[in-house]
Design an enzyme around this catalytic site. Structure first.
Site, PDB file in Angstrom:
ATOM      1  CG  ASN A 219       9.611  10.975  38.011  1.00 37.91           C
ATOM      2  OD1 ASN A 219       8.808  10.138  38.410  1.00 37.91           O
ATOM      3  ND2 ASN A 219       9.881  11.169  36.722  1.00 37.91           N
TER       4      ASN A 219
ATOM      5  CB  SER B 242       4.030   2.822  43.302  1.00 41.06           C
ATOM      6  OG  SER B 242       3.822   2.777  41.915  1.00 41.06           O
TER       7      SER B 242
ATOM      8  CG  MET C 117       5.689   2.858  32.733  1.00 37.28           C
ATOM      9  SD  MET C 117       7.101   1.954  33.385  1.00 37.28           S
ATOM     10  CE  MET C 117       8.387   3.223  33.292  1.00 37.28           C
ATOM     11  CB  SER C 118      -0.202   1.663  35.322  1.00 34.93           C
ATOM     12  OG  SER C 118      -0.378   2.880  36.011  1.00 34.93           O
TER      13      SER C 118
ATOM     14  CB  ALA D  97       3.896   6.634  40.662  1.00 32.13           C
TER      15      ALA D  97
ATOM     16  CE1 TYR E 138       6.523  -3.294  35.402  1.00 34.29           C
ATOM     17  CE2 TYR E 138       5.435  -1.310  34.615  1.00 34.29           C
ATOM     18  CZ  TYR E 138       5.898  -2.093  35.659  1.00 34.29           C
ATOM     19  OH  TYR E 138       5.730  -1.669  36.951  1.00 34.29           O
ATOM     20  CD  GLU E 139       3.723  -6.775  37.002  1.00 36.24           C
ATOM     21  OE1 GLU E 139       4.069  -7.466  37.972  1.00 36.24           O
ATOM     22  OE2 GLU E 139       2.647  -6.174  36.931  1.00 36.24           O
TER      23      GLU E 139
ATOM     24  CG  HIS F 216       3.081  -2.774  42.800  1.00 35.50           C
ATOM     25  ND1 HIS F 216       2.109  -1.973  42.259  1.00 35.50           N
ATOM     26  CD2 HIS F 216       4.252  -2.168  42.517  1.00 35.50           C
ATOM     27  CE1 HIS F 216       2.670  -0.934  41.662  1.00 35.50           C
ATOM     28  NE2 HIS F 216       3.972  -1.038  41.809  1.00 35.50           N
TER      29      HIS F 216
ATOM     30  CG  HIS G 276      11.209   1.771  41.357  1.00 36.19           C
ATOM     31  ND1 HIS G 276       9.936   2.113  40.956  1.00 36.19           N
ATOM     32  CD2 HIS G 276      11.052   0.861  42.368  1.00 36.19           C
ATOM     33  CE1 HIS G 276       9.046   1.441  41.683  1.00 36.19           C
ATOM     34  NE2 HIS G 276       9.695   0.683  42.547  1.00 36.19           N
TER      35      HIS G 276
ATOM     36  CG  HIS H 262       2.538  -2.521  36.166  1.00 37.64           C
ATOM     37  ND1 HIS H 262       2.651  -3.028  37.438  1.00 37.64           N
ATOM     38  CD2 HIS H 262       2.328  -1.192  36.299  1.00 37.64           C
ATOM     39  CE1 HIS H 262       2.512  -2.038  38.311  1.00 37.64           C
ATOM     40  NE2 HIS H 262       2.313  -0.915  37.652  1.00 37.64           N
TER      41      HIS H 262
END
Ligand code: HPA
Length: 272
Positions: free
Chosen positions: A236, A31, A212-213, A114, A86-87, A62, A247, A84
Site C-alpha cells: 500500500n 504475511s 512493523m517487523s 509487507a 506489537y503482539e 500467520h 489490513h 511481532h
C-alpha cells in the site's frame, strides 16, 4: 521466560529430536508468503506452540510453524509466520527463532515482509530489496546482558544487508524481468499504521518503506555474524498518500503478487 543460550539450546535439541539437520539458510516468511513453505522437499514441521521457549503468534494469516527441509537445493529452516513486537513479545523473545537458526548452522537469513511505500515513486504490488534499515521501534533486541558466544557487545551494522547478496538479488530479478526497487526500511512498533505526519518524518529521515517487523530479527542475525537478505512487498502507499489504510488491503496485495514474490525468492535462493 529466560532467553539465554541455554534456553535456546533446549529449543534446538527439541528440533534435532524431530529430525531437523543442519541449516544453510533461515527464511522468515511475512504475511502472504507462507505458501512458499509448501514447496519444501522432505519437510519436517514443528508448530511454534510445541517448541520450548518459542513465543506464541497471534496474528491471523500467520500460520505459526517452523519447517525444515530442502528448497532450491539449499537446506532451509523456514518460519511460516513471524512474531511481532506489537503482539507483546519482548524483542529478545521474538528473535529466539533467529538464534535457533544460527545454532542449527544457518550462515544466512532471508527475511520478507509487507510494507507501506513511503517513496513517492513506489506503487503497491512492487517488491523492494532492503538496502538498509532504520530502527524506530523504540526498543532493541540486544539490550541486556550480552551473550559473548553469540556475538559482540557492540555489533557493527555498516553492512547489515549483505552487499553481495543484494547484487545477486538484483541480477536474478533482472533476468526474471521482475521489477525490484531498492530502499531503506523503517520499522515502527505498530500496531497502528503510522500517521501522515509520521510518514512525512520517515521520508525526511530517508525511509522508502515502513513496516512493523524485520528489524529485530536482522539485528540479531547481524549480532551472530549471519549474512542477511531482505525483501519487502509494498502492499500500500503509506498513510497520507492514499485515502485510508487497512489490513485487508495489505492481504489483498500480498495475495496478488505472492507468486512473483515466491518465484523471486526461490530463484535468489538458488543463486546464492
Ligand atoms: N505501515 C506499517 N506497516 C505496514 C504497512 C504500512 O503502511 N503496510 C504493510 N505493513
Amino acid at each position: 521466560m529466560k532467553m539465554d543460550r541455554n534456553a535456546c539450546r533446549e529449543s534446538v535439541s527439541y528440533l534435532r529430536k524431530q529430525g531437523m539437520g543442519d541449516v544453510d539458510f533461515g527464511l522468515i516468511l511475512g504475511s502472504g508468503l507462507g505458501e512458499l513453505a509448501d514447496l519444501i522437499d522432505n519437510p519436517i514441521v514443528s508448530d511454534y506452540a510445541q517448541i520450548p521457549h518459542f513465543p506464541i503468534s497471534t496474528v491471523a494469516g500467520h500460520a505459526g510453524k517452523l519447517i525444515y527441509g530442502t528448497l532450491s537445493n539449499k537446506k532451509v529452516l523456514v518460519m511460516q509466520g513471524r512474531f511481532h513486537y506489537y503482539e507483546g513479545n519482548s524483542m529478545a523473545a521474538l528473535t529466539v527463532p533467529v538464534r535457533v537458526m544460527k545454532e542449527l548452522g544457518a550462515h544466512s537469513l532471508i527475511v520478507t515482509n509487507a510494507a507501506g511505500g513511503v517513496n513517492v515513486k513506489y506503487h503497491p504490488g512492487e517488491l523492494m530489496l532492503i538496502q538498509d534499515h532504520i530502527n524506530f521501534m523504540g526498543n532493541h533486541p540486544l539490550i541486556g546482558k550480552n551473550e559473548d558466544a553469540w556475538g559482540p557487545r557492540f555489533p557493527d551494522m555498516s553492512h547489515a544487508y549483505d552487499e553481495a547478496y543484494r547484487t545477486v538479488a538484483k541480477q536474478v530479478a533482472a533476468s526474471a524481468q521482475i521489477e525490484l526497487q531498492e530502499g531503506v526500511y523503517m520499522a515502527f512498533s505498530g500496531p497502528t499504521y503510522e500517521t501522515p505526519a509520521e510518514i512525512r518524518m520517515a521520508r525526511a529521515m530517508g525511509a522508502d518503506a515502513v513496516g512493523m517487523s524485520t528489524v529485530p530479527e536482522v539485528i540479531v542475525a547481524n549480532h551472530m555474524g549471519m549474512r542477511v537478505l531482505g525483501i519487502s512487498c509494498i502492499t500500500n502507499l503509506a498513510a497520507g498518500m492514499q485515502a485510508n489504510l487497512n489490513h485487508a488491503e495489505v492481504v489483498e496485495t500480498t495475495n496478488r503478487v505472492k507468486h512473483a514474490f515466491q518465484d523471486l525468492v526461490l530463484a535468489i535462493l538458488e543463486a546464492l
